[in-house]
Design an enzyme around this catalytic site. Structure first.
Site, PDB file in Angstrom:
ATOM      1  N   GLU A  39      15.855 -44.497  37.484  1.00  0.00           N
ATOM      2  CA  GLU A  39      15.392 -43.098  37.563  1.00  0.00           C
ATOM      3  C   GLU A  39      16.670 -42.290  37.676  1.00  0.00           C
ATOM      4  O   GLU A  39      17.410 -42.438  38.646  1.00  0.00           O
ATOM      5  CB  GLU A  39      14.480 -42.953  38.786  1.00  0.00           C
ATOM      6  CG  GLU A  39      13.717 -41.660  38.798  1.00  0.00           C
ATOM      7  CD  GLU A  39      14.327 -40.663  39.756  1.00  0.00           C
ATOM      8  OE1 GLU A  39      15.193 -39.898  39.297  1.00  0.00           O
ATOM      9  OE2 GLU A  39      13.949 -40.669  40.936  1.00  0.00           O
ATOM     10  N   HIS A  93      23.607 -48.063  49.648  1.00  0.00           N
ATOM     11  CA  HIS A  93      24.442 -46.963  49.138  1.00  0.00           C
ATOM     12  C   HIS A  93      25.595 -46.744  50.110  1.00  0.00           C
ATOM     13  O   HIS A  93      25.373 -46.640  51.318  1.00  0.00           O
ATOM     14  CB  HIS A  93      23.631 -45.673  48.968  1.00  0.00           C
ATOM     15  CG  HIS A  93      24.362 -44.688  48.110  1.00  0.00           C
ATOM     16  ND1 HIS A  93      25.431 -43.961  48.574  1.00  0.00           N
ATOM     17  CD2 HIS A  93      24.239 -44.370  46.796  1.00  0.00           C
ATOM     18  CE1 HIS A  93      25.919 -43.221  47.588  1.00  0.00           C
ATOM     19  NE2 HIS A  93      25.206 -43.456  46.498  1.00  0.00           N
ATOM     20  N   GLU A 107      22.033 -32.099  33.992  1.00  0.00           N
ATOM     21  CA  GLU A 107      21.765 -31.885  35.412  1.00  0.00           C
ATOM     22  C   GLU A 107      23.046 -31.524  36.167  1.00  0.00           C
ATOM     23  O   GLU A 107      24.088 -32.139  35.960  1.00  0.00           O
ATOM     24  CB  GLU A 107      21.186 -33.191  36.002  1.00  0.00           C
ATOM     25  CG  GLU A 107      20.870 -33.110  37.486  1.00  0.00           C
ATOM     26  CD  GLU A 107      20.451 -34.463  38.080  1.00  0.00           C
ATOM     27  OE1 GLU A 107      20.964 -35.515  37.649  1.00  0.00           O
ATOM     28  OE2 GLU A 107      19.609 -34.461  38.986  1.00  0.00           O
ATOM     29  N   CYS A 110      15.909 -34.887  42.640  1.00  0.00           N
ATOM     30  CA  CYS A 110      15.802 -35.160  41.202  1.00  0.00           C
ATOM     31  C   CYS A 110      14.740 -34.262  40.567  1.00  0.00           C
ATOM     32  O   CYS A 110      14.691 -34.138  39.349  1.00  0.00           O
ATOM     33  CB  CYS A 110      15.508 -36.625  40.954  1.00  0.00           C
ATOM     34  SG  CYS A 110      14.329 -37.317  42.077  1.00  0.00           S
TER      35      CYS A 110
HETATM   36  P1  NAP Z   1      25.546 -43.012  41.465  1.00  0.00           P
HETATM   37  O1  NAP Z   1      26.986 -42.680  41.299  1.00  0.00           O
HETATM   38  O2  NAP Z   1      24.762 -43.196  40.242  1.00  0.00           O
HETATM   39  O3  NAP Z   1      25.505 -44.350  42.370  1.00  0.00           O
HETATM   40  C1  NAP Z   1      24.279 -44.920  42.826  1.00  0.00           C
HETATM   41  C2  NAP Z   1      24.505 -46.384  43.140  1.00  0.00           C
HETATM   42  O4  NAP Z   1      24.750 -47.103  41.923  1.00  0.00           O
HETATM   43  C3  NAP Z   1      25.711 -46.649  44.024  1.00  0.00           C
HETATM   44  O5  NAP Z   1      25.390 -47.748  44.866  1.00  0.00           O
HETATM   45  C4  NAP Z   1      26.783 -47.058  43.044  1.00  0.00           C
HETATM   46  O6  NAP Z   1      27.714 -47.957  43.589  1.00  0.00           O
HETATM   47  C5  NAP Z   1      25.999 -47.769  41.961  1.00  0.00           C
HETATM   48  N1  NAP Z   1      26.619 -47.625  40.653  1.00  0.00           N
HETATM   49  C6  NAP Z   1      26.868 -46.454  40.009  1.00  0.00           C
HETATM   50  N2  NAP Z   1      27.426 -46.699  38.813  1.00  0.00           N
HETATM   51  C7  NAP Z   1      27.536 -48.044  38.692  1.00  0.00           C
HETATM   52  C8  NAP Z   1      28.040 -48.909  37.695  1.00  0.00           C
HETATM   53  N3  NAP Z   1      28.549 -48.429  36.565  1.00  0.00           N
HETATM   54  N4  NAP Z   1      27.995 -50.232  37.902  1.00  0.00           N
HETATM   55  C9  NAP Z   1      27.491 -50.731  39.061  1.00  0.00           C
HETATM   56  N5  NAP Z   1      27.009 -49.962  40.056  1.00  0.00           N
HETATM   57  C10 NAP Z   1      27.027 -48.639  39.879  1.00  0.00           C
HETATM   58  O7  NAP Z   1      24.803 -41.914  42.319  1.00  0.00           O
HETATM   59  P2  NAP Z   1      25.157 -41.227  43.711  1.00  0.00           P
HETATM   60  O8  NAP Z   1      26.297 -41.906  44.361  1.00  0.00           O
HETATM   61  O9  NAP Z   1      23.902 -41.194  44.445  1.00  0.00           O
HETATM   62  O10 NAP Z   1      25.516 -39.725  43.353  1.00  0.00           O
HETATM   63  C11 NAP Z   1      26.360 -39.352  42.316  1.00  0.00           C
HETATM   64  C12 NAP Z   1      25.628 -38.439  41.345  1.00  0.00           C
HETATM   65  O11 NAP Z   1      24.387 -39.023  40.937  1.00  0.00           O
HETATM   66  C13 NAP Z   1      25.205 -37.101  41.893  1.00  0.00           C
HETATM   67  O12 NAP Z   1      26.223 -36.145  41.842  1.00  0.00           O
HETATM   68  C14 NAP Z   1      24.028 -36.748  41.018  1.00  0.00           C
HETATM   69  O13 NAP Z   1      24.460 -36.125  39.858  1.00  0.00           O
HETATM   70  C15 NAP Z   1      23.403 -38.040  40.655  1.00  0.00           C
HETATM   71  N6  NAP Z   1      22.157 -38.340  41.399  1.00  0.00           N
HETATM   72  C16 NAP Z   1      20.985 -38.080  40.791  1.00  0.00           C
HETATM   73  C17 NAP Z   1      19.809 -38.371  41.436  1.00  0.00           C
HETATM   74  C18 NAP Z   1      18.499 -38.127  40.781  1.00  0.00           C
HETATM   75  O14 NAP Z   1      17.490 -38.456  41.381  1.00  0.00           O
HETATM   76  N7  NAP Z   1      18.455 -37.603  39.583  1.00  0.00           N
HETATM   77  C19 NAP Z   1      19.812 -38.926  42.710  1.00  0.00           C
HETATM   78  C20 NAP Z   1      21.034 -39.183  43.322  1.00  0.00           C
HETATM   79  C21 NAP Z   1      22.198 -38.899  42.627  1.00  0.00           C
HETATM   80  P3  NAP Z   1      29.135 -47.498  44.171  1.00  0.00           P
HETATM   81  O15 NAP Z   1      28.953 -46.119  44.741  1.00  0.00           O
HETATM   82  O16 NAP Z   1      29.432 -48.528  45.172  1.00  0.00           O
HETATM   83  O17 NAP Z   1      30.053 -47.494  43.022  1.00  0.00           O
END
Ligand code: NAP
Length: 528
Positions: A264, A185, A392, A301
């Site tokens: 998840e 990450h 969420e 989460c």
């Molecule tokens: P994220 O944006 O979903 O990213 C998580 C990982 O997935 C990062 O390494 C990201 O890469 C990659 N990724 C995301 N979208 C992608 C796509 N379309 N194609 C390829 N790779 C992709 O989550 P986050 O950075 O942890 O946090 C952002 C939001 O996610 C938070 O504001 C929250 O709403 C949510 N979140 C939810 C939980 C839960 O358990 N429910 C946990 C953490 C976060 P890059 O960053 O390099 O693009």
């Protein structure tokens, strides 16, 4: 430990110049070193080496894999102090929280090691041949779980240790006998590097094929997409946003060979307050609820994000105290600037869709990357009319939903999407009066909880951390606890294979002494 800012391509380090940096969310400071993005050649090499490692790694015994997991845990223990310090600088999470998370990380590696040492998780089944059966003979059939092959794991932002480089997904993948390629990450690159060094050392010390583990860096979506689409990759494990998880699920399904993507994603964790509870201690309950939805700045989460209540003795005192606690709260640090921006935008939007019942007063100079705890309120009718209210918001906020009466709880629960958890608070008499609500919640959530807050997920044999979409991509599995291993194996049946050529788990003598189902009966006995 010297940090290099380069990817881990199995036993080698990558090349390239710095493209992104960790940011200290408490200060805004850019943290050295800069991290280079994995090149196309490096990605291809990591996957190729993982593919080459798949068969030899699958062939080693469970006990050897257990020893490997224990080595990783010991190597992480050996660097725990600098690791926790760096994770604190990159995430803003407190030192005690990160110390606990380190113990959870090594604890889950050791829990999987114990599972492998015992061995029965492989669910070996033997149906002996029935040559004289009429009208048709039955052949000898023996089945056991086998590893899927190389798996891509996406590190999560909100658990820089326990759900990242050596976190629950990686532990389950390696325990299953699959090589792993971790996409670090971008919010905690150095934490990932320290842990990856511990894993790489364990691979070398255990004499395993080098491709068993790689870790790749990138600050954009391209790397993740390339990995998911690579033909040698056989499964994906992801924790993060619904948007990211859904994009990866769709990519995994679009391949010429579709593969499972265990994502998840998003859960609002409904909580139902039953009548007798508030009458007893309305202020104490408000205090505990506040502590739960602001724990870790609400970046769990399992944060309770929807609170269903109805007017009953104690509810006025409960609401008044909850509002007071939120009003008096101070801004809390979030994990990363992107998460802070999302919180700001989504809470502004929510204020247009519902009533802002309380909000912490921003400090004069609200620090960089901090969130003001906020409490929103609506009615069940408004909640049902606006689907956005069920989404969420990651951060220290929750939504109170006033229901007209207790009978409407079942209707409210029936309208919810899939959840990781659903919680009921009430006395024994309250619960006995709600069999239908409990039954509905069991269809909606992976874990139904009574009289405890959902934040806090035990890593154990019985835990289920999953649920119907959009909580997870596949409700049949969990991403926490020993059952998480089931995501990375598939059953293989051997028909009439000579004993010496069978996997040890299926051989007549039961050399591993595991529990097996032989002709419908569970036993550790050898087959005579
Ligand atoms: P994220 O944006 O979903 O990213 C998580 C990982 O997935 C990062 O390494 C990201 O890469 C990659 N990724 C995301 N979208 C992608 C796509 N379309 N194609 C390829 N790779 C992709 O989550 P986050 O950075 O942890 O946090 C952002 C939001 O996610 C938070 O504001 C929250 O709403 C949510 N979140 C939810 C939980 C839960 O358990 N429910 C946990 C953490 C976060 P890059 O960053 O390099 O693009």
């Amino acid at each position: 430990m010297e940090l290099t800012g380069q990817s881990f391509i199995a036993s080698k380090r990558g090349a390239g110049s710095p493209a992104f940096y960790g940011i200290n969310p408490l200060t805004g400071a850019q943290l050295e070193p800069g991290y280079a993005e994995a090149s196309a050649e490096e990605i291809a090499r990591a996957v190729q080496l993982a593919a080459e490692a798949a068969a030899p790694f699958a062939a080693i015994s469970g006990r050897e894999r257990a020893a490997f997991l224990r080595r990783i845990a010991a190597n992480i223990d050996a660097v725990a102090e600098p690791l926790v310090e760096r994770a604190h600088a990159e995430s803003g999470l407190s030192l005690p929280r990160l110390t606990g998370e380190t113990a959870r990380t090594t604890g889950q590696l050791r829990l999987f090691a114990t599972l492998l040492e015992e061995g029965s998780w492989l669910r070996a089944r033997i149906d002996t041949a029935l040559p004289d059966r009429k009208p048709m003979a039955r052949p000898a059939l023996r089945s056991v779980l086998r590893p899927l092959g190389p798996v891509v794991v996406f590190g999560a932002s909100n658990f820089p240790l326990a759900f990242s480089t050596a976190g629950g997904d990686t532990a389950a993948v390696l325990a299953a006998g699959c090589p792993v390629i971790v996409k670090a990450h971008p919010a905690h690159p150095a934490t990932s590097e320290i842990v990856a060094t511990a894993i790489q050392q364990a691979v070398a010390d255990a004499g395993l094929p080098e491709g068993v583990f790689s870790l790749l860096y990138s600050a954009g979506n391209g790397l993740g997409k390339t990995l998911v689409l690579h033909p040698a990759v056989q499964a994906v494990a992801f924790t993060g946003s619904q948007r990211g998880g859904r994009a990866l699920m769709d990519l995994a399904a679009s391949r010429p060979q579709p593969i499972p993507c265990f994502a998840e994603m998003s859960s609002v964790n409904p909580l139902f307050i039953l009548p007798e509870l508030l009458a007893a201690d309305p202020e104490g309950f408000a205090q505990n609820l506040f502590a739960s939805f602001t724990l870790g700045a609400g970046q769990f989460c399992t944060k309770p994000g929807l609170i269903f209540w109805t007017k009953l003795p104690g509810s006025d005192a409960f609401l008044a105290h909850l509002k007071k606690l939120v009003d008096e709260a101070t801004p809390q640090p979030l994990l990363a600037p992107g998460i802070a921006r999302a919180y700001e935008q989504l809470t502004v939007e929510r204020a247009t869709q519902s009533t802002r019942a309380a909000a912490a007063k921003p400090q004069g100079n609200a620090p960089f990357c901090h969130a003001e705890p906020q409490l929103f309120s609506t009615t069940l009718a408004e909640f049902e009319a606006q689907s956005k209210l069920a989404e969420e918001i990651f951060g220290p906020t929750t939504l109170l939903i006033e229901c007209p009466d207790l009978a409407s709880y079942v209707r409210a629960a029936s309208g919810l999407e899939g959840q990781l958890t659903a919680t009921l608070f009430g006395t024994e008499a309250d619960l006995a009066a709600q069999p239908e609500l409990i039954a509905v919640l069991a269809t909606k959530a992976g874990r139904v909880i009574v009289n405890a807050f959902p934040t806090g997920v035990e890593v154990s044999s019985a835990m289920v951390h999953g649920g119907p979409y959009p909580a997870a991509s596949d409700a049949r599995f969990t991403s926490v606890g020993t059952r998480a291993i089931d995501r990375f194996v598939r059953p293989v049946c051997y028909q009439s294979l000579p004993d010496a050529l069978l996997p040890a788990e299926l051989q007549d003598a039961n050399p591993l002494g595991i529990l097996r189902l032989i002709d419908g009966t569970e036993t550790r006995a050898a087959l005579s």
